[in-house]
Design a protein around this motif. Structure first.
Motif, PDB file in Angstrom:
ATOM      1  N   LEU A  78     -19.045   5.081   0.560  1.00  0.00           N
ATOM      2  CA  LEU A  78     -20.166   4.203   0.887  1.00  0.00           C
ATOM      3  C   LEU A  78     -20.619   3.532  -0.403  1.00  0.00           C
ATOM      4  CD1 LEU A  78     -22.336   6.487   3.233  1.00  0.00           C
ATOM      5  CD2 LEU A  78     -20.344   5.096   3.817  1.00  0.00           C
ATOM      6  N   PRO A  79     -20.059   2.361  -0.743  1.00  0.00           N
ATOM      7  CA  PRO A  79     -20.457   1.688  -1.986  1.00  0.00           C
ATOM      8  C   PRO A  79     -21.805   0.995  -1.835  1.00  0.00           C
ATOM      9  CG  PRO A  79     -18.795   0.404  -0.842  1.00  0.00           C
ATOM     10  CD  PRO A  79     -18.952   1.671  -0.061  1.00  0.00           C
ATOM     11  N   ALA A  80     -22.694   1.246  -2.772  1.00  0.00           N
ATOM     12  CA  ALA A  80     -24.008   0.595  -2.794  1.00  0.00           C
ATOM     13  C   ALA A  80     -23.953  -0.597  -3.737  1.00  0.00           C
ATOM     14  CB  ALA A  80     -25.089   1.576  -3.242  1.00  0.00           C
ATOM     15  N   THR A  81     -24.272  -1.782  -3.197  1.00  0.00           N
ATOM     16  CA  THR A  81     -24.278  -3.011  -4.000  1.00  0.00           C
ATOM     17  C   THR A  81     -25.722  -3.456  -4.178  1.00  0.00           C
ATOM     18  OG1 THR A  81     -22.136  -3.652  -3.072  1.00  0.00           O
ATOM     19  CG2 THR A  81     -23.414  -5.358  -4.182  1.00  0.00           C
ATOM     20  N   PRO A  82     -26.298  -3.271  -5.363  1.00  0.00           N
ATOM     21  CA  PRO A  82     -27.723  -3.570  -5.545  1.00  0.00           C
ATOM     22  C   PRO A  82     -27.996  -5.062  -5.628  1.00  0.00           C
ATOM     23  CG  PRO A  82     -26.766  -2.876  -7.614  1.00  0.00           C
ATOM     24  CD  PRO A  82     -25.691  -2.710  -6.582  1.00  0.00           C
ATOM     25  N   LEU A  83     -29.230  -5.434  -5.294  1.00  0.00           N
ATOM     26  CA  LEU A  83     -29.700  -6.798  -5.491  1.00  0.00           C
ATOM     27  C   LEU A  83     -29.730  -7.099  -6.987  1.00  0.00           C
ATOM     28  CD1 LEU A  83     -31.278  -9.212  -3.893  1.00  0.00           C
ATOM     29  CD2 LEU A  83     -33.308  -8.164  -4.903  1.00  0.00           C
ATOM     30  N   ALA A  84     -29.457  -8.339  -7.344  1.00  0.00           N
ATOM     31  CA  ALA A  84     -29.544  -8.731  -8.750  1.00  0.00           C
ATOM     32  C   ALA A  84     -30.940  -8.419  -9.290  1.00  0.00           C
ATOM     33  CB  ALA A  84     -29.253 -10.218  -8.892  1.00  0.00           C
ATOM     34  N   GLY A  85     -30.990  -7.793 -10.445  1.00  0.00           N
ATOM     35  CA  GLY A  85     -32.265  -7.423 -11.057  1.00  0.00           C
ATOM     36  C   GLY A  85     -32.714  -6.016 -10.764  1.00  0.00           C
ATOM     37  N   VAL A  86     -32.045  -5.338  -9.804  1.00  0.00           N
ATOM     38  CA  VAL A  86     -32.394  -3.956  -9.491  1.00  0.00           C
ATOM     39  C   VAL A  86     -31.655  -3.024 -10.452  1.00  0.00           C
ATOM     40  CG1 VAL A  86     -32.203  -2.121  -7.759  1.00  0.00           C
ATOM     41  CG2 VAL A  86     -32.901  -4.426  -7.076  1.00  0.00           C
ATOM     42  N   ASP A  87     -32.372  -2.125 -11.082  1.00  0.00           N
ATOM     43  CA  ASP A  87     -31.775  -1.156 -12.002  1.00  0.00           C
ATOM     44  C   ASP A  87     -31.173   0.001 -11.211  1.00  0.00           C
ATOM     45  OD1 ASP A  87     -32.809  -2.633 -14.186  1.00  0.00           O
ATOM     46  OD2 ASP A  87     -34.746  -1.635 -13.940  1.00  0.00           O
ATOM     47  N   VAL A  88     -29.981   0.445 -11.607  1.00  0.00           N
ATOM     48  CA  VAL A  88     -29.315   1.564 -10.941  1.00  0.00           C
ATOM     49  C   VAL A  88     -29.221   2.724 -11.928  1.00  0.00           C
ATOM     50  CG1 VAL A  88     -27.269   2.344  -9.711  1.00  0.00           C
ATOM     51  CG2 VAL A  88     -28.006  -0.044  -9.521  1.00  0.00           C
ATOM     52  N   LEU A  89     -29.791   3.871 -11.550  1.00  0.00           N
ATOM     53  CA  LEU A  89     -29.864   5.036 -12.435  1.00  0.00           C
ATOM     54  C   LEU A  89     -29.364   6.270 -11.707  1.00  0.00           C
ATOM     55  CD1 LEU A  89     -33.554   4.327 -13.465  1.00  0.00           C
ATOM     56  CD2 LEU A  89     -31.578   3.733 -14.848  1.00  0.00           C
ATOM     57  N   HIS A  90     -28.823   7.218 -12.446  1.00  0.00           N
ATOM     58  CA  HIS A  90     -28.461   8.523 -11.894  1.00  0.00           C
ATOM     59  C   HIS A  90     -29.514   9.519 -12.388  1.00  0.00           C
ATOM     60  CE1 HIS A  90     -24.288   7.633 -10.390  1.00  0.00           C
ATOM     61  NE2 HIS A  90     -24.569   6.535 -11.068  1.00  0.00           N
ATOM     62  N   PHE A 128     -21.508  15.107  -0.299  1.00  0.00           N
ATOM     63  CA  PHE A 128     -20.858  13.964  -0.925  1.00  0.00           C
ATOM     64  C   PHE A 128     -21.012  14.056  -2.438  1.00  0.00           C
ATOM     65  CE2 PHE A 128     -25.237  12.572  -0.273  1.00  0.00           C
ATOM     66  CZ  PHE A 128     -25.554  11.972  -1.481  1.00  0.00           C
ATOM     67  N   THR A 129     -20.212  13.278  -3.115  1.00  0.00           N
ATOM     68  CA  THR A 129     -20.325  13.155  -4.566  1.00  0.00           C
ATOM     69  C   THR A 129     -20.504  11.692  -4.921  1.00  0.00           C
ATOM     70  OG1 THR A 129     -17.920  12.993  -4.764  1.00  0.00           O
ATOM     71  CG2 THR A 129     -18.917  15.180  -5.047  1.00  0.00           C
ATOM     72  N   LEU A 130     -21.094  11.458  -6.088  1.00  0.00           N
ATOM     73  CA  LEU A 130     -21.299  10.093  -6.579  1.00  0.00           C
ATOM     74  C   LEU A 130     -20.173   9.704  -7.524  1.00  0.00           C
ATOM     75  CD1 LEU A 130     -25.124   9.825  -7.376  1.00  0.00           C
ATOM     76  CD2 LEU A 130     -23.851   8.568  -5.636  1.00  0.00           C
ATOM     77  N   GLN A 131     -19.605   8.537  -7.276  1.00  0.00           N
ATOM     78  CA  GLN A 131     -18.612   7.958  -8.169  1.00  0.00           C
ATOM     79  C   GLN A 131     -19.102   6.548  -8.507  1.00  0.00           C
ATOM     80  OE1 GLN A 131     -14.936   8.208  -5.951  1.00  0.00           O
ATOM     81  NE2 GLN A 131     -14.659  10.367  -6.426  1.00  0.00           N
ATOM     82  N   ASP A 132     -19.684   6.416  -9.703  1.00  0.00           N
ATOM     83  CA  ASP A 132     -20.376   5.167 -10.079  1.00  0.00           C
ATOM     84  C   ASP A 132     -21.494   4.922  -9.067  1.00  0.00           C
ATOM     85  OD1 ASP A 132     -18.743   4.768 -12.320  1.00  0.00           O
ATOM     86  OD2 ASP A 132     -17.199   3.867 -11.078  1.00  0.00           O
ATOM     87  N   ASN A 133     -21.441   3.790  -8.341  1.00  0.00           N
ATOM     88  CA  ASN A 133     -22.498   3.490  -7.369  1.00  0.00           C
ATOM     89  C   ASN A 133     -22.029   3.727  -5.938  1.00  0.00           C
ATOM     90  OD1 ASN A 133     -24.042   2.733  -9.524  1.00  0.00           O
ATOM     91  ND2 ASN A 133     -23.778   0.530  -9.213  1.00  0.00           N
ATOM     92  N   ALA A 134     -21.012   4.535  -5.755  1.00  0.00           N
ATOM     93  CA  ALA A 134     -20.479   4.798  -4.421  1.00  0.00           C
ATOM     94  C   ALA A 134     -20.626   6.276  -4.069  1.00  0.00           C
ATOM     95  CB  ALA A 134     -19.013   4.386  -4.341  1.00  0.00           C
ATOM     96  N   LEU A 135     -20.886   6.531  -2.790  1.00  0.00           N
ATOM     97  CA  LEU A 135     -20.966   7.895  -2.282  1.00  0.00           C
ATOM     98  C   LEU A 135     -19.616   8.237  -1.647  1.00  0.00           C
ATOM     99  CD1 LEU A 135     -23.922   6.671  -2.300  1.00  0.00           C
ATOM    100  CD2 LEU A 135     -24.437   8.281  -0.475  1.00  0.00           C
TER     101      LEU A 135
END
Length: 630
Positions: A107-119, A162-169
């Motif tokens: 399940l790849p998450a594609t963020p909106l431009a300007g949204v910060d992605v953090l683990h 599930f496990t996280l691989q970059d921005n994908a579940l």
């Protein structure tokens, strides 16, 4: 219940379903989560969440009967299967996906431009090694033309299996994914609560909430005579529940109703049609909430514009002529509600806003005619060229007269206005009534526009809307303050102003639109008599007999999603023998999620999906049909 088919290898139908609780709203396109927005509802989407596999995928999606729980049954080309169950907690901004899969899925998450992605695993329950994908939307993030996010918001994604691989579940076996949205610490606390809750409790909470809601819905299929085919009445019953769900899911906690995917604002026109559908379906509490949403915006600003923010105080969408048609819808909606519920006290509560809504329209009169709302559906959809916006509008004038007549009669009974003001109002209403046929009726046909209004008004020098030159000539939408350029006759942006532009439309033409010609019956207006309504509808009845559907503009192929409802309401008033065929035709236009959409090109759904406005009007038209059969 209809099945929604999706494949990652073939073109998709585009059908959208909504899952929302007034704070957090998720739009699904089959198993894909195309938008996750809120709280509040007037906000950009944090991201989209896709579905990927190493081999081709197919999916069948269905909504559970009696609850807004969507089950997605996936299968890869090797015959291995997976099942997703999607739902939203009724009292927390938490969306969940329960899953069981026989093969690896991403399940790849594609963020909106300007949204910060953090683990940030520390934002969950604090379990060692617990994954958490945190999306941070900064305050001030721009979205939907020129709106801004008012406070920093978060979307926290965590769960089990599930496990996280970059921005994908990466999903394997069974487990669950939670999406918790809002400000901190609320989002983290709600996520922690959800992760401690068993699957059975999550599902029971959703089922219990929706069972109580659906218990109050009016099943219009049961109001139709038993002489109609059982299958047809069953289709109506199913449509009642699918439409009630899409309306409820898209109504914000503030009372405002979102216009559908992907428009994150409460539009006056859309909410007025939705309110009619709410009343037809027995959703009285929800209808009252729309009226109080408008009142809250009026109390804040002293007016109500084309579209207003829901939970976002500063969000407003201003268009040309916001003081025509839209205020009339507000008045009519208040009276439709009072007539349907017997709650006349709400009219007194709303009186300051209703007074504004009528007086705001008076400056727009020219020769007994109102102009067009600049965001009118058939203008936005191109069936009436935007250059006619300041023409006389048969629809806006009808709504002015209908709303004003109701308001003036009631205000006199309440002694809310002095005699001199009452007399002035009455003269303006009388002028609109006396000139209506001359202005808009020719050879028995009701025309949508009349350019003669331009000679009766001072055309505004500035408007806030789209650059007409770019829209008409290049089909580009540039929103902002526009200035009228008399040399070319367009309202132009600074880049287009003063330049030569082609004039490709006959500005003296009066247009015939089914979206207008069929309105008098839907509003049961006193402006035209039964014979005149029948004459105005005659060309469309003939067209329906020949084609099986009616476009908004007889010269084109685009039908507005509510045209079929207006047509059904007209045939019902006339007790025409084809009204049952018209009902079947309208039901056949429902998409796989049980919704009507904004436009249909040659019968194919186009543009905004999951629409409360069109779906609400069509529900009301079914009620009018049932009434005509009694």
């Amino acid at each position: 219940m209809k099945q929604r088919i999706w494949s990652d290898r073939t073109p998709d139908s585009g059908a959208i379903h909504a899952i929302g609780n007034g704070d957090f709203l998720v739009y699904g396109q089959g198993p894909i989560l195309s938008q996750l927005q809120g709280p509040p509802y007037t906000a950009p989407s944090f991201c989209s969440v896709g579905v990927k596999s190493e081999t081709p995928l197919q999916c069948v999606s269905v909504q559970e009967k009696g609850a807004v729980l969507w089950q997605h049954r996936l299968q890869n080309e090797n015959g291995k299967k997976a099942v997703f169950t999607d739902g939203m907690l009724p009292d927390r901004a938490v969306f969940f996906r329960l899953f069981e899969t026989e093969f690896a899925l991403q399940l790849p998450a594609t963020p909106l431009a300007g949204v910060d992605v953090l683990h940030m695993p520390q934002l969950t329950t604090g379990r060692p090694g617990q994954d958490c994908l945190a999306l941070r939307m900064p305050a001030g993030t721009n979205f939907f033309t020129n709106l801004a996010v008012e406070q920093e918001s978060w979307l926290l994604i965590a769960g089990e299996g599930f496990t996280l691989q970059d921005n994908a579940l990466r999903l394997e076996g069974s487990g669950r994914v939670f999406f918790s949205a809002g400000t901190l610490p609320d989002a983290a606390q709600n996520l922690s609560f959800a992760m401690k809750t068993p699957d059975s409790a999550l599902l029971n909470a959703v089922r219990s909430h929706w069972a109580a809601f659906f218990a109050g819905i009016t099943d219009l299929g049961k109001l139709l005579p038993d002489t109609l085919p059982d299958a047809l009445r069953q289709q109506v019953s199913e449509a009642c529940y699918s439409v009630a769900a899409l309306i409820k899911c898209q109504q914000s906690r503030s009372g405002g109703e979102i216009a559908g995917h992907p428009y994150p604002l409460g539009y006056v026109r859309d909410m007025a049609g939705t309110l009619r559908g709410m009343l037809a379906l027995g959703m009285k509490k929800e209808a009252a909430a729309i009226l109080r949403f408008w009142k809250a915006r009026y109390d804040l600003f002293g007016n109500v514009h084309n579209a207003e923010g829901m939970g976002n105080a500063s969000a407003r969408l201003i268009f040309p002529n916001d003081c025509t048609e839209l205020p009339a819808y507000i008045i009519l909606s208040a009276f439709h509600y009072a007539e349907a519920t017997g709650d006349n006290a709400i009219l007194t509560e709303l009186w300051p806003m209703l007074h504004w809504a009528f007086t705001a329209q008076l400056s727009q009169l020219g020769g007994g005619m109102m102009g067009f709302s600049g965001d009118e559906t058939y203008i936005a959809g191109g069936t009436l060229p935007r250059v006619h916006t300041h023409n006389g509008s048969a629809e806006a004038t009808l709504l002015f007269w209908e709303s004003g007549t109701k308001l003036l009669s009631w205000a006199r009974q309440q002694a809310f206005i002095p005699a001199a003001q009452s007399e002035t109002w009455q003269k303006m209403l009388d002028e609109a009534q006396q000139k209506y046929r001359t202005n808009f009726v020719k050879d028995g046909l009701l025309y949508a526009n009349n350019p003669a209004r331009l000679a009766q008004i001072d055309r505004p020098l500035f408007t806030h809307g789209f650059c007409e030159a770019e829209d008409v000539l290049e089909h580009k939408l540039k929103l902002g303050w526009m200035m009228y350029d008399p040399a070319c006759g367009y309202y132009c942006c600074p880049e287009c102003y003063g330049k030569p532009h082609k004039n490709i439309h006959d500005r003296s033409k009066q247009h015939l639109l089914s979206s207008v010609s069929l309105l008098p019956a839907f509003y049961r207006t006193g402006l035209l008599n039964r014979q005149e309504i029948a004459a105005a509808a005659a060309p469309y009845i003939k067209m329906f007999e020949q084609k099986g559907f009616i476009p908004s503009n007889a010269e084109g192929n685009r039908a507005l999603g509510y045209d079929s409802g207006l047509f059904l309401a007209t045939l019902s008033l006339l007790r025409h023998p084809q009204r049952v065929q018209a009902l079947q035709s309208m039901l056949d236009m429902l998409d796989e999620t049980g919704a009507w959409v904004e436009y249909y090109d040659d019968g194919v759904p186009f543009n905004c999906r999951c629409r409360p406005w069109e779906s609400g009007i069509n529900m009301e038209s079914i009620r009018l049909l049932a009434e005509s059969c009694q």
